[in-house]
Write a protein that holds these residues in place. Structure first.
Motif, PDB file in Angstrom:
ATOM      1  N   ARG A   1     -19.851  13.284 -66.671  1.00  0.00           N
ATOM      2  CA  ARG A   1     -20.352  14.604 -66.297  1.00  0.00           C
ATOM      3  C   ARG A   1     -20.805  15.359 -67.544  1.00  0.00           C
ATOM      4  O   ARG A   1     -20.187  15.227 -68.615  1.00  0.00           O
ATOM      5  CB  ARG A   1     -19.276  15.399 -65.559  1.00  0.00           C
ATOM      6  CG  ARG A   1     -18.823  14.772 -64.247  1.00  0.00           C
ATOM      7  CD  ARG A   1     -17.957  15.739 -63.442  1.00  0.00           C
ATOM      8  NE  ARG A   1     -16.772  16.143 -64.202  1.00  0.00           N
ATOM      9  CZ  ARG A   1     -15.627  15.476 -64.202  1.00  0.00           C
ATOM     10  NH1 ARG A   1     -15.510  14.345 -63.515  1.00  0.00           N
ATOM     11  NH2 ARG A   1     -14.594  15.918 -64.908  1.00  0.00           N
ATOM     12  N   PRO A   2     -21.869  16.151 -67.450  1.00  0.00           N
ATOM     13  CA  PRO A   2     -22.370  16.877 -68.627  1.00  0.00           C
ATOM     14  C   PRO A   2     -21.301  17.697 -69.332  1.00  0.00           C
ATOM     15  O   PRO A   2     -21.234  17.733 -70.565  1.00  0.00           O
ATOM     16  CB  PRO A   2     -23.476  17.766 -68.044  1.00  0.00           C
ATOM     17  CG  PRO A   2     -23.917  17.055 -66.810  1.00  0.00           C
ATOM     18  CD  PRO A   2     -22.700  16.395 -66.256  1.00  0.00           C
ATOM     19  N   GLU A   3     -20.448  18.373 -68.562  1.00  0.00           N
ATOM     20  CA  GLU A   3     -19.441  19.232 -69.179  1.00  0.00           C
ATOM     21  C   GLU A   3     -18.420  18.432 -69.997  1.00  0.00           C
ATOM     22  O   GLU A   3     -17.764  18.988 -70.896  1.00  0.00           O
ATOM     23  CB  GLU A   3     -18.720  20.060 -68.120  1.00  0.00           C
ATOM     24  CG  GLU A   3     -18.078  19.262 -66.990  1.00  0.00           C
ATOM     25  CD  GLU A   3     -19.003  19.080 -65.805  1.00  0.00           C
ATOM     26  OE1 GLU A   3     -18.481  18.883 -64.686  1.00  0.00           O
ATOM     27  OE2 GLU A   3     -20.242  19.129 -65.996  1.00  0.00           O
ATOM     28  N   GLU A   4     -18.300  17.134 -69.716  1.00  0.00           N
ATOM     29  CA  GLU A   4     -17.361  16.303 -70.476  1.00  0.00           C
ATOM     30  C   GLU A   4     -17.812  16.095 -71.916  1.00  0.00           C
ATOM     31  O   GLU A   4     -16.999  15.794 -72.791  1.00  0.00           O
ATOM     32  CB  GLU A   4     -17.174  14.949 -69.798  1.00  0.00           C
ATOM     33  CG  GLU A   4     -16.443  15.002 -68.469  1.00  0.00           C
ATOM     34  CD  GLU A   4     -16.294  13.624 -67.860  1.00  0.00           C
ATOM     35  OE1 GLU A   4     -15.147  13.212 -67.610  1.00  0.00           O
ATOM     36  OE2 GLU A   4     -17.314  12.946 -67.648  1.00  0.00           O
ATOM     37  N   VAL A   5     -19.102  16.246 -72.160  1.00  0.00           N
ATOM     38  CA  VAL A   5     -19.628  16.054 -73.511  1.00  0.00           C
ATOM     39  C   VAL A   5     -20.179  17.355 -74.089  1.00  0.00           C
ATOM     40  O   VAL A   5     -20.974  17.353 -75.024  1.00  0.00           O
ATOM     41  CB  VAL A   5     -20.715  14.958 -73.527  1.00  0.00           C
ATOM     42  CG1 VAL A   5     -20.107  13.604 -73.237  1.00  0.00           C
ATOM     43  CG2 VAL A   5     -21.817  15.262 -72.528  1.00  0.00           C
ATOM     44  N   GLY A   6     -19.777  18.475 -73.503  1.00  0.00           N
ATOM     45  CA  GLY A   6     -20.149  19.770 -74.055  1.00  0.00           C
ATOM     46  C   GLY A   6     -21.503  20.277 -73.655  1.00  0.00           C
ATOM     47  O   GLY A   6     -22.030  21.210 -74.283  1.00  0.00           O
ATOM     48  N   LEU A   7     -22.092  19.726 -72.604  1.00  0.00           N
ATOM     49  CA  LEU A   7     -23.402  20.190 -72.137  1.00  0.00           C
ATOM     50  C   LEU A   7     -23.219  21.062 -70.898  1.00  0.00           C
ATOM     51  O   LEU A   7     -22.332  20.807 -70.078  1.00  0.00           O
ATOM     52  CB  LEU A   7     -24.309  19.004 -71.786  1.00  0.00           C
ATOM     53  CG  LEU A   7     -24.741  18.102 -72.944  1.00  0.00           C
ATOM     54  CD1 LEU A   7     -25.541  16.926 -72.404  1.00  0.00           C
ATOM     55  CD2 LEU A   7     -25.564  18.887 -73.965  1.00  0.00           C
ATOM     56  N   PRO A   8     -24.053  22.092 -70.756  1.00  0.00           N
ATOM     57  CA  PRO A   8     -23.950  22.922 -69.552  1.00  0.00           C
ATOM     58  C   PRO A   8     -24.382  22.139 -68.322  1.00  0.00           C
ATOM     59  O   PRO A   8     -25.302  21.323 -68.381  1.00  0.00           O
ATOM     60  CB  PRO A   8     -24.904  24.085 -69.838  1.00  0.00           C
ATOM     61  CG  PRO A   8     -25.883  23.533 -70.823  1.00  0.00           C
ATOM     62  CD  PRO A   8     -25.114  22.558 -71.671  1.00  0.00           C
ATOM     63  N   SER A   9     -23.698  22.364 -67.231  1.00  0.00           N
ATOM     64  CA  SER A   9     -24.050  21.707 -65.987  1.00  0.00           C
ATOM     65  C   SER A   9     -24.712  22.726 -65.065  1.00  0.00           C
ATOM     66  O   SER A   9     -24.063  23.582 -64.475  1.00  0.00           O
ATOM     67  CB  SER A   9     -22.790  21.138 -65.312  1.00  0.00           C
ATOM     68  OG  SER A   9     -23.120  20.522 -64.093  1.00  0.00           O
ATOM     69  N   TYR A  10     -26.020  22.671 -65.010  1.00  0.00           N
ATOM     70  CA  TYR A  10     -26.749  23.601 -64.146  1.00  0.00           C
ATOM     71  C   TYR A  10     -27.984  22.900 -63.594  1.00  0.00           C
ATOM     72  O   TYR A  10     -28.437  21.885 -64.113  1.00  0.00           O
ATOM     73  CB  TYR A  10     -27.163  24.853 -64.925  1.00  0.00           C
ATOM     74  CG  TYR A  10     -28.017  24.576 -66.144  1.00  0.00           C
ATOM     75  CD1 TYR A  10     -29.395  24.412 -66.040  1.00  0.00           C
ATOM     76  CD2 TYR A  10     -27.442  24.477 -67.403  1.00  0.00           C
ATOM     77  CE1 TYR A  10     -30.169  24.157 -67.145  1.00  0.00           C
ATOM     78  CE2 TYR A  10     -28.206  24.214 -68.526  1.00  0.00           C
ATOM     79  CZ  TYR A  10     -29.569  24.061 -68.394  1.00  0.00           C
ATOM     80  OH  TYR A  10     -30.336  23.788 -69.504  1.00  0.00           O
ATOM     81  N   GLY A  11     -28.501  23.459 -62.556  1.00  0.00           N
ATOM     82  CA  GLY A  11     -29.665  22.880 -61.911  1.00  0.00           C
ATOM     83  C   GLY A  11     -29.287  21.675 -61.063  1.00  0.00           C
ATOM     84  O   GLY A  11     -28.193  21.139 -61.162  1.00  0.00           O
ATOM     85  N   ARG A  12     -30.210  21.298 -60.244  1.00  0.00           N
ATOM     86  CA  ARG A  12     -29.955  20.173 -59.340  1.00  0.00           C
ATOM     87  C   ARG A  12     -30.317  18.862 -60.033  1.00  0.00           C
ATOM     88  O   ARG A  12     -31.398  18.739 -60.610  1.00  0.00           O
ATOM     89  CB  ARG A  12     -30.787  20.334 -58.073  1.00  0.00           C
ATOM     90  CG  ARG A  12     -30.474  19.294 -57.009  1.00  0.00           C
ATOM     91  CD  ARG A  12     -31.168  19.628 -55.702  1.00  0.00           C
ATOM     92  NE  ARG A  12     -30.818  18.684 -54.657  1.00  0.00           N
ATOM     93  CZ  ARG A  12     -31.252  18.755 -53.408  1.00  0.00           C
ATOM     94  NH1 ARG A  12     -32.064  19.748 -53.061  1.00  0.00           N
ATOM     95  NH2 ARG A  12     -30.894  17.854 -52.526  1.00  0.00           N
TER      96      ARG A  12
END
Length: 286
Positions: free
Chosen positions: A17-28
């Protein structure tokens, strides 16, 4: 086995998941996990470079070794981003930099050295056998034969993958069949990565893919895991339910052969049942 590199990388980034590597999780997101652009950014390579790597089209530029393969630095960075474990990391290197020229011509039917067979026979209290690179059963001792019935099988059927996926009795033999099946495929994947030009291995994968929906599903998961040690439970029609720790050892001077030994705890119920099984086999064989 074309496409293994790309399929493997896509399966690994899909589980993060993006949040696991410090990236924001947004958008579809159309697909789960990280996008290729995100992997490239985190690995410190260009997006085009990573896309070509995932598509198996080769990569140019300064991140190549003198031999033309992808550099260790790039593969290490991708492995770090995708959180590959040691086995997955080694598999990535193998499929990213296949070395078809390293294959050595071997007999069509691999042979086990007499000394190895003597070692197997000396292990009277432990079922033990030798597997080849395709997880085919090359040799065994008396107790392994009593436990798994190798001697009664047609030579082509003396294969752990074929026994697990094509023998209807496998589900009764292994109470945790699903775990055994996944482990078998994950181990076979490692060999496929190391030996991409082995026609017999390719044929085995093709046969199992055609004949077993379970194998097709598990193969598509691209899991890689070495079966170095662990515990298996076997339900034998004579000895009953057995809990069998196992160890695997490389056969000296033959990297394609592995010795597998089941090592029941001394004094345990399983050890006692194996002793009875050995006596029963000696009686029936006589």
């Amino acid at each position: 086995m074309d496409g293994d590199l790309g399929d493997f990388l896509r399966s690994r980034r899909a589980r993060i998941r993006p949040e696991e590597v410090g990236l924001p999780s947004y958008g579809r997101r159309r697909v789960p996990g990280l996008r290729r652009e995100e992997v490239a950014q985190l690995a410190g390579v260009s997006v085009d470079y990573y896309i070509r790597l995932e598509q198996g089209r080769g990569t140019g530029g300064t991140s190549r070794t003198k031999s033309g393969g992808v550099s260790d630095a790039v593969l290490d960075a991708v492995a770090r981003v995708l959180r590959l474990d040691e086995t997955e990391h080694a598999y990535l290197r193998a499929v990213a930099r296949p070395q078809p020229g390293r294959a050595v011509r071997r007999p069509s039917v691999p042979r086990v050295r007499p000394g190895v067979q003597l070692l197997l026979d000396a292990m009277e209290r432990s079922p033990a056998f030798v597997l080849g690179r395709r997880m085919e059963v090359l040799a065994w001792n008396a107790l392994a034969d009593a436990l798994l019935g190798f001697g009664a099988l047609d030579p082509a059927a003396r294969s752990m993958p074929r026994m697990v996926f094509l023998d209807p009795a496998a589900a009764d033999l292994y109470p945790e069949w699903a775990a055994i099946a996944a482990q078998t495929v994950a181990n076979l994947r490692i060999s496929a990565g190391l030996h991409p030009d082995d026609p017999a291995l390719t044929a085995l994968v093709g046969e199992l893919s055609v004949k077993s929906a379970d194998f097709r599903r598990l193969w598509a998961d691209h899991e890689v895991k070495a079966c170095a040690y662990g515990v298996k439970r076997v339900r034998h029609p004579v000895a009953g339910l057995l809990t069998l720790p196992y160890e695997t050892l490389a056969v000296p001077e033959d990297p394609d052969q592995t010795l597998v030994a089941y090592t029941p705890e001394p004094g345990s119920e399983t050890a006692a049942r194996l002793a009875l099984l050995g006596s029963w086999r000696a009686t029936t064989a006589g």
